[in-house]
Design a protein around this motif. Structure first.
Motif, PDB file in Angstrom:
ATOM      1  N   GLN A  73       1.895 -34.582  -8.715  1.00 20.47           N
ATOM      2  CA  GLN A  73       1.834 -33.245  -9.299  1.00 20.47           C
ATOM      3  C   GLN A  73       2.500 -32.225  -8.375  1.00 20.47           C
ATOM      4  OE1 GLN A  73      -0.499 -30.294  -8.662  1.00 20.47           O
ATOM      5  NE2 GLN A  73       0.521 -29.277 -10.406  1.00 20.47           N
ATOM      6  N   VAL A  74       2.283 -32.365  -7.089  1.00 20.02           N
ATOM      7  CA  VAL A  74       2.937 -31.468  -6.128  1.00 20.02           C
ATOM      8  C   VAL A  74       4.452 -31.626  -6.203  1.00 20.02           C
ATOM      9  CG1 VAL A  74       3.261 -31.002  -3.667  1.00 20.02           C
ATOM     10  CG2 VAL A  74       0.952 -31.345  -4.578  1.00 20.02           C
ATOM     11  N   GLU A  75       4.925 -32.872  -6.323  1.00 21.52           N
ATOM     12  CA  GLU A  75       6.367 -33.107  -6.429  1.00 21.52           C
ATOM     13  C   GLU A  75       6.930 -32.507  -7.710  1.00 21.52           C
ATOM     14  OE1 GLU A  75      10.352 -34.499  -6.197  1.00 21.52           O
ATOM     15  OE2 GLU A  75       8.844 -33.786  -4.778  1.00 21.52           O
ATOM     16  N   ALA A  76       6.172 -32.592  -8.815  1.00 25.06           N
ATOM     17  CA  ALA A  76       6.637 -32.000 -10.072  1.00 25.06           C
ATOM     18  C   ALA A  76       6.817 -30.495  -9.926  1.00 25.06           C
ATOM     19  CB  ALA A  76       5.647 -32.313 -11.194  1.00 25.06           C
ATOM     20  N   VAL A  77       5.873 -29.838  -9.262  1.00 18.87           N
ATOM     21  CA  VAL A  77       5.964 -28.387  -9.066  1.00 18.87           C
ATOM     22  C   VAL A  77       7.139 -28.053  -8.157  1.00 18.87           C
ATOM     23  CG1 VAL A  77       4.798 -26.377  -8.099  1.00 18.87           C
ATOM     24  CG2 VAL A  77       3.503 -28.008  -9.494  1.00 18.87           C
ATOM     25  N   ARG A  78       7.276 -28.782  -7.056  1.00 18.59           N
ATOM     26  CA  ARG A  78       8.369 -28.507  -6.119  1.00 18.59           C
ATOM     27  C   ARG A  78       9.729 -28.700  -6.785  1.00 18.59           C
ATOM     28  NH1 ARG A  78       5.965 -31.616  -0.730  1.00 18.59           N
ATOM     29  NH2 ARG A  78       4.628 -29.888  -0.026  1.00 18.59           N
ATOM     30  N   GLY A  99      10.419 -28.465  -9.950  1.00 16.81           N
ATOM     31  CA  GLY A  99      10.641 -27.387 -10.900  1.00 16.81           C
ATOM     32  C   GLY A  99      11.048 -26.107 -10.223  1.00 16.81           C
ATOM     33  N   MET A 100      10.402 -25.777  -9.117  1.00 15.08           N
ATOM     34  CA  MET A 100      10.726 -24.556  -8.379  1.00 15.08           C
ATOM     35  C   MET A 100      12.112 -24.634  -7.755  1.00 15.08           C
ATOM     36  SD  MET A 100       8.097 -22.561  -8.765  1.00 15.08           S
ATOM     37  CE  MET A 100       8.259 -21.337  -7.462  1.00 15.08           C
ATOM     38  N   GLU A 101      12.491 -25.831  -7.313  1.00 19.99           N
ATOM     39  CA  GLU A 101      13.786 -26.013  -6.645  1.00 19.99           C
ATOM     40  C   GLU A 101      14.904 -26.382  -7.613  1.00 19.99           C
ATOM     41  OE1 GLU A 101      12.967 -28.919  -3.635  1.00 19.99           O
ATOM     42  OE2 GLU A 101      11.405 -27.668  -2.690  1.00 19.99           O
ATOM     43  N   LYS A 102      14.554 -26.484  -8.909  1.00 23.26           N
ATOM     44  CA  LYS A 102      15.530 -26.790  -9.964  1.00 23.26           C
ATOM     45  C   LYS A 102      16.325 -28.063  -9.652  1.00 23.26           C
ATOM     46  CE  LYS A 102      16.095 -22.047 -11.616  1.00 23.26           C
ATOM     47  NZ  LYS A 102      14.871 -21.542 -10.962  1.00 23.26           N
ATOM     48  N   ARG A 103      15.581 -29.140  -9.384  1.00 28.01           N
ATOM     49  CA  ARG A 103      16.176 -30.439  -9.094  1.00 28.01           C
ATOM     50  C   ARG A 103      15.370 -31.516  -9.791  1.00 28.01           C
ATOM     51  NH1 ARG A 103      12.614 -33.021  -5.917  1.00 28.01           N
ATOM     52  NH2 ARG A 103      11.300 -31.780  -4.495  1.00 28.01           N
ATOM     53  N   PRO A 104      15.945 -32.723  -9.991  1.00 27.16           N
ATOM     54  CA  PRO A 104      15.161 -33.821 -10.556  1.00 27.16           C
ATOM     55  C   PRO A 104      14.022 -34.211  -9.620  1.00 27.16           C
ATOM     56  CG  PRO A 104      17.515 -34.283 -10.672  1.00 27.16           C
ATOM     57  CD  PRO A 104      17.359 -33.078  -9.780  1.00 27.16           C
ATOM     58  N   ALA A 105      12.877 -34.500 -10.191  1.00 26.19           N
ATOM     59  CA  ALA A 105      11.730 -34.918  -9.386  1.00 26.19           C
ATOM     60  C   ALA A 105      11.939 -36.336  -8.899  1.00 26.19           C
ATOM     61  CB  ALA A 105      10.447 -34.825 -10.208  1.00 26.19           C
ATOM     62  N   ARG A 106      11.367 -36.628  -7.735  1.00 33.62           N
ATOM     63  CA  ARG A 106      11.421 -37.974  -7.167  1.00 33.62           C
ATOM     64  C   ARG A 106       9.978 -38.441  -6.972  1.00 33.62           C
ATOM     65  NH1 ARG A 106      15.430 -34.987  -4.513  1.00 33.62           N
ATOM     66  NH2 ARG A 106      13.949 -34.431  -2.844  1.00 33.62           N
ATOM     67  N   PHE A 107       9.534 -39.293  -7.896  1.00 32.54           N
ATOM     68  CA  PHE A 107       8.138 -39.730  -7.890  1.00 32.54           C
ATOM     69  C   PHE A 107       8.011 -41.120  -7.254  1.00 32.54           C
ATOM     70  CE2 PHE A 107       8.374 -36.950 -11.679  1.00 32.54           C
ATOM     71  CZ  PHE A 107       7.487 -35.969 -11.262  1.00 32.54           C
ATOM     72  N   GLU A 108       7.039 -41.231  -6.356  1.00 29.29           N
ATOM     73  CA  GLU A 108       6.692 -42.522  -5.779  1.00 29.29           C
ATOM     74  C   GLU A 108       5.543 -43.103  -6.600  1.00 29.29           C
ATOM     75  OE1 GLU A 108       8.215 -44.063  -3.340  1.00 29.29           O
ATOM     76  OE2 GLU A 108       9.615 -42.410  -2.959  1.00 29.29           O
TER      77      GLU A 108
END
Length: 268
Positions: free
Chosen positions: A251-256, A258-267
């Protein structure tokens, strides 16, 4: 001998593709097809990194239902396709034939069915097990069992009842009437009509696979509850799921992202 299903796992994107591969028989369900689908479900249930599934048929049809060879045996008074004693619960709440369709509901990730050609009887119930059904405009769908003196038996009643208004479902069950893609969507049998169901299913699966895996799995658990839970149960379940997600690494990665306007990288 070629297996009647193929399962391709895209480990880069977490998308599994299940192909009914008996095109010369319009992917009709025979004992080998039942076994292969059960094997595919068992594999997907424990597949690491799985994020979405695409289910489709090879050739000119999604699935024509029970194999005609089995029907011919029924005409002589024999059980079709191994349908002997249906009462034992061999897979949790289901028998093995119901599990072929119900098992997609039990997978922890979304399943998208791409339907073209025909989806008759067990073929329609197989598609109904998916979370989303994309259908071609000229597809033909039918709850066909009444034609053979039967009732929907491969989890059809449990899967179709939440999708179709009661009186309209009764008409389909009592008559075996064939509907096209547009009417299927209007009735609720299909999510929507698509010019290219398989291409759209693959695109949608990739979109889902790019989202937070833990949030997608939590959402599927909640969506399954909506069919039978009380409002009180649903409110508590969504609070539990949300509390577990808030502040989690994904969830933290999803927010980051979105804020940074980049694809999320989920582990996983």
């Amino acid at each position: 001998m070629t297996s009647p299903t193929r399962v391709r796992i895209d480990m880069d994107g977490g998308v599994a593709e299940v192909t009914l591969a008996r095109p010369d028989k319009m992917n009709a369900l025979d004992p080998a097809m039942f076994d292969a689908l059960l094997d595919a479900l068992a594999r997907l249930q424990v597949e690491p990194g799985l994020r979405a599934v695409v289910l489709h048929g090879e050739g000119r049809a999604f699935c024509a239902g029970l194999d005609m060879g089995s029907m011919a045996g029924m005409a002589g008074g024999e059980p079709a396709g191994g349908f002997t004693d249906l009462l034992p619960r061999t897979h949790g709440i289901a028998n093995r034939f119901q599990q072929v369709c119900w098992g997609w509901q039990e997978l922890p990730v979304p399943v998208i069915a791409a339907v073209h050609g025909v989806a008759y009887g067990g073929g329609l119930q197989l598609a109904a097990g998916a979370d989303i059904r994309l259908v071609a405009a000229d597809a033909r769908l039918s709850v066909l069992e009444i034609k053979w003196g039967l009732v929907p038996d491969m989890a059809g009643c449990a899967l179709l009842a939440p999708l179709v208004r009661g009186d309209r479902l009764r008409e389909l069950v009592y008559t075996g009437r064939v509907v096209d893609g547009a009417e299927a969507a209007e009735l609720g049998l299909a999510t929507r009509v698509s010019a290219d169901p398989l291409a759209e299913a693959r695109t949608l699966a990739r979109q889902i696979a790019a989202s937070s895996p833990s949030a997608i799995r939590a959402a599927k658990r909640l969506m399954r509850l909506t069919a039978h839970a009380t409002p009180e149960e649903l409110l508590l379940a969504e609070a539990r799921e949300q509390q577990a997600l808030i502040g989690s690494p994904q969830q933290v990665e999803a927010v980051r992202a979105g804020m940074e306007k980049r694809p999320a990288r989920f582990e996983d």
